[in-house]
Design an enzyme around this catalytic site. Structure first.
Site, PDB file in Angstrom:
ATOM      1  N   GLY A  10       0.813  -1.213   0.000  1.00  0.00           N
ATOM      2  CA  GLY A  10       0.000   0.000   0.000  1.00  0.00           C
ATOM      3  C   GLY A  10       0.843   1.258   0.000  1.00  0.00           C
ATOM      4  N   ALA A  11       0.477   2.226  -0.852  1.00  0.00           N
ATOM      5  CA  ALA A  11       1.207   3.500  -0.933  1.00  0.00           C
ATOM      6  C   ALA A  11       0.306   4.648  -0.505  1.00  0.00           C
ATOM      7  CB  ALA A  11       1.749   3.709  -2.343  1.00  0.00           C
ATOM      8  N   GLY A  12      -0.444   4.436   0.564  1.00  0.00           N
ATOM      9  CA  GLY A  12      -1.193   5.526   1.182  1.00  0.00           C
ATOM     10  C   GLY A  12      -0.261   6.323   2.084  1.00  0.00           C
ATOM     11  N   LYS A  38      -1.849  -0.636  -5.878  1.00  0.00           N
ATOM     12  CA  LYS A  38      -2.813  -0.817  -6.961  1.00  0.00           C
ATOM     13  C   LYS A  38      -2.565   0.159  -8.102  1.00  0.00           C
ATOM     14  CE  LYS A  38      -7.828  -1.324  -6.936  1.00  0.00           C
ATOM     15  NZ  LYS A  38      -9.027  -1.245  -6.070  1.00  0.00           N
ATOM     16  N   VAL A  81      -3.172  -6.402  -4.012  1.00  0.00           N
ATOM     17  CA  VAL A  81      -2.908  -7.502  -3.083  1.00  0.00           C
ATOM     18  C   VAL A  81      -4.177  -8.334  -2.925  1.00  0.00           C
ATOM     19  CG1 VAL A  81      -2.285  -8.086  -0.706  1.00  0.00           C
ATOM     20  CG2 VAL A  81      -1.152  -6.169  -1.877  1.00  0.00           C
ATOM     21  N   GLU A 170     -16.520  18.271   5.266  1.00  0.00           N
ATOM     22  CA  GLU A 170     -15.638  18.886   4.251  1.00  0.00           C
ATOM     23  C   GLU A 170     -16.242  18.728   2.861  1.00  0.00           C
ATOM     24  OE1 GLU A 170     -11.676  17.139   5.282  1.00  0.00           O
ATOM     25  OE2 GLU A 170     -11.205  19.204   5.833  1.00  0.00           O
ATOM     26  N   ALA A 313      -4.663  10.709   8.843  1.00  0.00           N
ATOM     27  CA  ALA A 313      -3.471  10.768   7.998  1.00  0.00           C
ATOM     28  C   ALA A 313      -2.249  11.115   8.844  1.00  0.00           C
ATOM     29  CB  ALA A 313      -3.669  11.823   6.916  1.00  0.00           C
ATOM     30  N   GLN A 314      -2.444  12.039   9.754  1.00  0.00           N
ATOM     31  CA  GLN A 314      -1.361  12.503  10.611  1.00  0.00           C
ATOM     32  C   GLN A 314      -0.672  11.338  11.328  1.00  0.00           C
ATOM     33  OE1 GLN A 314      -1.102  15.845  14.213  1.00  0.00           O
ATOM     34  NE2 GLN A 314      -3.068  15.173  13.441  1.00  0.00           N
TER      35      GLN A 314
END
Lengths: 399, 399
Positions: A10-12, A38, A81, A170, A313-314
């Site tokens: 994963g590249a989050g 992905k 994956v 948001e 995210a932090q």
């Protein structure tokens, strides 16, 4: 002895930060680092509500992996994956390819939680990935274009957003700024356009500072957003939503932002999970697997007060970095460091130039909060790829 | 004696030209001129393929009626005609309002002709009105946005256009210029994008000059458009089209441009019709009704060779003007003039800067044909509203 292989899934926020940190920390030959994702790009999940609303270009939230990774130092494999086996030390991709590993970083993120609400999975959209939010934007435009072609039925120009957490708020505030323009473009009278936010809890932004909540409520009113708190959604249909008490809102667009749960692939891996998330040890490892790190929304870390940190995210970024440094420590035989999150604050946008938030102990409102949020976004980009990536993206943040 | 009332039904090419001509020709008190139209704007039907493809703004093809009519001199009523009674001299609108008339100009245009092809009405789009072409554009974008979200199924990025007449060819060539950009925007690989033009006749642009057809064919090939002539469509389904011989093309977007027929309201009026169109007398009046003029696609005029003129904008405009002048003649007791069309030529675009056509006896190709077409469009706008409207629109024609 063969070079150990570290595979990152994963590249989050968590996975990509683990990859860039390993890239910068490890010397040649210390480990082969693989990143499996992905897409060949990273996206800023916390900004997905903008392309979803159509107020920002896709390129604002997308960071090509090539721009922040040296593919000679991090071996990138594009793929989805399918499963991973922590004990057998193997990852299987859709299509059948298997990739063995010595060390694993699981950063597979979360999935929308539908709480068993009937029809939600089938008929509601989720703000989940760049691909999924483009569909939301195009769906909304498509429905607006159908308004006149389908007998001026206001269901086509009614949008229901389920959930008034950060993403929900948001998104609705962003969308409220675009809808008048969309109405003009498609000759839809303003009174036919409805934007409805539905939340089961007694308040929007549940758990957030009450004075900031009050400010946000006023802004939502000002923008003409209908807010229904204390209003659980009972079912979602092709015609709209059915609320508790069987009241119905006819709407061709329903977006669900009501919550996230852990990833099904993590659940199926055999790792011990709580609602789909792995309760990691102080070094961010999965219980019983010293060579498996779990970060971001796939992991759950409990604070000293016994409560889990929220999936933000932090924290994902900090975990990604910490896991990478602990992996380097293992390879070098030096001591690992226990993970301690450093919560710098929380900021939410309320449209383009409005926001609310807490940084340190101070509350911020309006334009200042909005600018602080831009600052924190740029800081993140700086961490990812330094000045080149900041320069590439900055215009999207101030346009 | 009361002032006679002239009611014009429809503000397309024929009806609007009748209205502007009456406005300029009649003196105060000669007649009350009413114009009834569904929208408060006119649109240039021959350019609808551009907003349909997404290559031009809606504003290129839309002319607000207010910009070309003095509403003090032409009484405009926005409404949809439900029926009209030529003998009873009354028009009924949707909603029930009735409007009596002394003289009537029927300019209600045409409808798509589906030739009884199964599923076409339900599952295919038509290039018919500004509202309908926006839906086509948004549908295509929506489908592109779904490509990645729905397992990369190329049906989402396959577009089948039925019919290779002027509208079909102008649409596919326009669309071919946009699809590569759309593919990039939605991360669709170029090889997944298919644009297919299907025509039952043995050639594209049936009946058109063979050397121009050959030129168009070469351009279509160059643009990567798959052309299937001699290929009738048997059925249209939610999954695509079934061709004669039961070959199937899976496509989430099917646009039908295969032909037009007369208007159902005209058919139901009791006027004598041929395939929905009124065979008018030399003065453009309906047989048996000296106070009812019919112009544009609602009318059919036969040439000296015994063949009907095709339903084109060029002829509609000339008929609208001729009917208005004959009405003025009736009011003034002067002789009417028989209608003689003046066919100046035929021009078709093949994308933004390409075209083909015949003007006088000369054939034109490529950029020259494309520029001639722009010239004839501007001439039309000039006829409609003079310099102010030309100045408003010119940038759309050369942008």
């Amino acid at each position: 002895m063969a070079t150990p292989r570290i595979v990152i899934l994963g590249a989050g926020y968590g996975g990509l930060m683990a990859a860039t940190t390993l890239m910068r920390t490890l010397e040649d030959g210390e480990a082969d680092v693989w990143l499996i994702n992905k897409h060949d790009y990273h996206y800023m999940t916390t900004h997905l509500h903008e392309p979803a609303a159509g107020t920002a270009a896709d390129e604002k939230v997308r960071v090509p992996l090539r721009d922040v990774l040296d593919f000679d130092r991090v071996h990138f494999r594009q793929g989805t994956v399918k499963r991973f086996d922590p004990a057998g030390r193997i990852v299987e991709l859709e299509g059948g390819e298997t990739i063995p590993f010595d060390y694993l970083v699981v950063a597979l993120g979360s999935e929308p939680e539908t709480f068993g609400i009937e029809g939600l999975r089938e008929h509601a959209f989720a703000i989940r990935s760049l691909n999924s939010v483009r569909v939301i934007r195009e769906h909304i435009e498509y429905m607006f274009s159908l308004y006149r072609a389908r007998g001026e039925d206001p269901a086509y120009t009614t949008i229901v957003v389920g959930g008034a957490g950060f993403t929900g708020i948001e998104f609705v505030t962003e969308l409220a700024e675009r809808l008048p323009r969309l109405a003009r473009a498609y000759d839809v009278p303003e009174e036919a356009v409805r934007l409805v936010n539905v939340e089961a809890a007694p308040t929007i932004l549940p758990g957030f500072d009450p004075s900031l909540v009050a400010y946000a409520e006023a802004k939502l009113r000002e923008k003409g957003i209908e807010v229904h708190t204390n209003t659980p959604i009972k079912a979602c249909t092709p015609e709209g939503v059915v609320l508790q008490g069987d009241r119905e809102i006819r709407a061709k667009t329903v977006v669900w932002t009501g919550g996230v749960r852990g990833n099904r692939i993590v659940e199926a891996s055999g790792l011990e999970v709580i609602r789909g998330r792995v309760k990691v040890d102080p070094y961010l490892r999965a219980p019983g697997y010293d060579h498996v790190f779990v970060v971001g929304d796939s992991a759950v870390v409990f604070g000293e007060d016994g409560r889990p940190y929220p999936p933000t995210a932090q924290i994902a970024v900090q975990e990604g970095r910490a896991a990478a440094l602990n992996l380097a420590a293992i390879l070098r035989g030096t001591p690992m460091q226990p993970f301690k999150p450093n919560i710098q604050g929380t900021l939410a946008s309320l449209g383009r130039w409005e926001g609310i938030g807490i940084v340190g102990k101070r509350r911020f409102y309006g334009l200042i909060a909005s600018l602080l949020k831009r600052g924190s976004d740029l800081r993140y980009l700086w961490q990812l790829g330094g000045m080149p990536i900041v320069l590439k993206k900055i215009r999207y943040f101030f346009a």
